[in-house]
Design a protein around this motif. Structure first.
Motif, PDB file in Angstrom:
ATOM      1  N   TYR A 235     109.016 137.853 -36.542  1.00 37.14           N
ATOM      2  CA  TYR A 235     110.166 137.027 -36.057  1.00 37.14           C
ATOM      3  C   TYR A 235     110.321 135.768 -35.540  1.00 37.14           C
ATOM      4  O   TYR A 235     110.073 136.231 -34.280  1.00 37.14           O
ATOM      5  CB  TYR A 235     111.685 138.099 -36.080  1.00 37.14           C
ATOM      6  N   LEU A 237     111.875 136.110 -32.348  1.00 37.04           N
ATOM      7  CA  LEU A 237     113.365 136.021 -31.434  1.00 37.04           C
ATOM      8  C   LEU A 237     112.779 136.612 -30.778  1.00 37.04           C
ATOM      9  O   LEU A 237     111.796 136.987 -30.903  1.00 37.04           O
ATOM     10  CB  LEU A 237     114.156 136.944 -32.763  1.00 37.04           C
ATOM     11  N   ALA A 272     115.674 131.724 -31.187  1.00 26.40           N
ATOM     12  CA  ALA A 272     116.973 132.493 -30.740  1.00 26.40           C
ATOM     13  C   ALA A 272     116.182 133.160 -29.746  1.00 26.40           C
ATOM     14  O   ALA A 272     115.337 134.221 -29.983  1.00 26.40           O
ATOM     15  CB  ALA A 272     117.830 132.755 -31.665  1.00 26.40           C
ATOM     16  N   SER A 289     119.699 129.261 -28.571  1.00 24.06           N
ATOM     17  CA  SER A 289     119.256 128.935 -29.769  1.00 24.06           C
ATOM     18  C   SER A 289     118.628 127.881 -30.184  1.00 24.06           C
ATOM     19  O   SER A 289     119.475 126.873 -29.302  1.00 24.06           O
ATOM     20  CB  SER A 289     120.111 129.890 -30.614  1.00 24.06           C
ATOM     21  N   PHE A 293     121.411 128.099 -35.509  1.00 27.48           N
ATOM     22  CA  PHE A 293     121.486 129.293 -35.237  1.00 27.48           C
ATOM     23  C   PHE A 293     122.496 129.899 -34.462  1.00 27.48           C
ATOM     24  O   PHE A 293     123.064 129.791 -33.303  1.00 27.48           O
ATOM     25  CB  PHE A 293     119.843 130.379 -34.835  1.00 27.48           C
ATOM     26  N   ILE A 331     119.301 141.952 -34.125  1.00 26.04           N
ATOM     27  CA  ILE A 331     119.466 140.867 -34.123  1.00 26.04           C
ATOM     28  C   ILE A 331     118.722 140.004 -35.477  1.00 26.04           C
ATOM     29  O   ILE A 331     118.420 139.338 -36.274  1.00 26.04           O
ATOM     30  CB  ILE A 331     118.441 140.446 -33.162  1.00 26.04           C
ATOM     31  N   VAL A 332     117.678 141.422 -35.795  1.00 23.42           N
ATOM     32  CA  VAL A 332     116.993 141.030 -36.800  1.00 23.42           C
ATOM     33  C   VAL A 332     117.751 140.671 -38.473  1.00 23.42           C
ATOM     34  O   VAL A 332     116.960 139.880 -39.042  1.00 23.42           O
ATOM     35  CB  VAL A 332     115.322 141.949 -37.440  1.00 23.42           C
ATOM     36  N   TYR A 335     119.947 137.745 -37.783  1.00 23.30           N
ATOM     37  CA  TYR A 335     118.721 136.869 -38.231  1.00 23.30           C
ATOM     38  C   TYR A 335     118.416 136.784 -39.874  1.00 23.30           C
ATOM     39  O   TYR A 335     118.502 135.633 -40.217  1.00 23.30           O
ATOM     40  CB  TYR A 335     117.550 136.704 -37.899  1.00 23.30           C
ATOM     41  N   TRP A 338     121.158 135.508 -41.756  1.00 19.36           N
ATOM     42  CA  TRP A 338     121.764 133.500 -41.848  1.00 19.36           C
ATOM     43  C   TRP A 338     120.779 132.540 -42.732  1.00 19.36           C
ATOM     44  O   TRP A 338     120.495 132.154 -43.003  1.00 19.36           O
ATOM     45  CB  TRP A 338     121.358 132.941 -40.107  1.00 19.36           C
ATOM     46  N   LEU A 339     119.034 133.679 -42.587  1.00 14.48           N
ATOM     47  CA  LEU A 339     118.441 132.832 -43.347  1.00 14.48           C
ATOM     48  C   LEU A 339     118.897 132.642 -44.784  1.00 14.48           C
ATOM     49  O   LEU A 339     118.907 131.772 -45.116  1.00 14.48           O
ATOM     50  CB  LEU A 339     117.026 133.627 -42.542  1.00 14.48           C
TER      51      LEU A 339
END
Length: 344
Positions: A235, A237, A272, A289, A293, A331-332, A335, A338-339
């Protein structure tokens, strides 16, 4: 930036009718917090008013070059004096924060006093503090940017000198990472041009902001990047952490880790990152970020925080380990959601 003429008039009236002001900013004061308080203080003093900056805790000494820095009073070290300053003040000014929980025990004092007028000038989301005159503009790149607009349009305009301009530019510079984020509005550069015309020493300010570090800080940065920067596999991140023992090992002083959170974003495909640090007063989280994001949403959801799209932060009431796990565990998924939204 379009400000209400009524708010400007109310601000001017309040300033004209009162003589004694106390100016406050958030804990762990950064360049924007100090820049806005010191800028407004100098303009008020130039006008013939009595104005004192009170910070909740010790401001970083690497800002000691800023005009007026030596006049700052610190609540945690000079509590009795600061209480008398607040009691004497006719007007309490809240700058670069909008929730008195951000000023620790100073907030208890501010909440306890009565009969004072109040002004709030801030650029963070979801303001809580209720003031007689409020300017809340999250679209502003810095509170200093917002303050300069207010000063230019108010009765304080004739009292804005090069010291005020220096403080304003410092806040804009530091809150945008050297004009690298939250700074796409062309009006910002018109403001910078005006500050230059006022005579600010731009090279010296840059040197003081970016080349004013200690060997101790550089060693701590090297250790953090070498040993504590971790990418989340598969990722874009990352995360960096420092616990209390590590900070003690490197002789940590307030402000030594300022800007650490930005370094992982220099990696091309990291969008991020987080920097989590264990402090005596709790666990502090900083988030940064790229693109759109929304780290401010992540900060609000998991760390009782907030901020801007690309720069946010918060605090964690649990243990340091729990704060780190909260980021790694969520966070994953954040993310991925969001993606998915981006693909619609």
């Amino acid at each position: 930036m379009v400000l209400s003429l009524d708010a400007i008039d109310n601000f001017s009236t309040l300033v004209n009718e009162h003589q004694v002001f106390v100016l406050t900013c958030h804990t762990n004061a950064d360049g924007d917090a100090l820049g806005s308080t010191l800028a407004l203080r100098k303009a008020l003093v130039n006008m013939g008013k009595k104005a004192t900056v009170v910070t909740p805790d010790l401001p970083p000494t690497y800002f000691s070059w800023m005009p007026g820095f030596k006049t700052i009073r610190t609540y945690e070290k000079e509590t009795e004096l600061c209480n008398s300053i607040v009691d004497e003040a006719e007007v309490i000014v809240v700058l670069d924060y909008s929730d008195i929980r951000r000023v620790k025990t100073l907030g208890d004092k501010l909440a306890s006093v009565t009969g004072k007028k109040s002004i709030m000038i801030d650029h963070h989301l979801d303001p809580i503090f209720k003031a007689d005159v409020s300017f809340s503009f999250p679209e502003a790149c810095a509170t200093c940017d917002l303050l300069f607009t207010i000063l230019r349009k108010s009765s304080l305009a004739p009292f804005v000198d090069v010291d005020v301009a220096t403080c304003i530019y410092t806040g804009i510079l530091t809150d945008t990472g050297g004009l690298s984020y939250n700074s796409s509005d062309p009006e910002i550069y018109l403001t910078v041009a005006e500050l230059l015309r006022m005579g600010i020493d731009k090279p010296t300010i840059h040197d003081n902001v970016f080349n004013n570090k200690t060997v101790r800080r550089l060693k701590l940065l090297g250790y953090t990047l070498n040993r504590k920067l971790h990418r989340i596999e598969k990722y874009p991140l990352s995360i960096m952490t420092l616990d209390a023992k590590e900070l003690e090992q490197y002789g940590y002083h307030t402000g030594d880790t300022e800007g650490f959170v930005n370094y992982p974003l220099q990696v091309k495909d990291i969008i991020a990152t987080a920097f989590i640090m264990e402090r005596p007063d709790g666990v502090k989280i900083s988030l940064r970020s790229k693109g759109n994001f929304p780290v401010n949403e992540f900060a609000a959801r998991y760390y009782s925080g907030g901020g801007h799209l690309n720069a946010a932060g918060g605090n964690f009431s649990g243990t340091f380990e729990e704060a780190v796990n909260t980021y790694n565990d969520n966070i994953v998924e954040f993310y991925a959601k969001w993606l998915k939204q981006q693909s619609k």
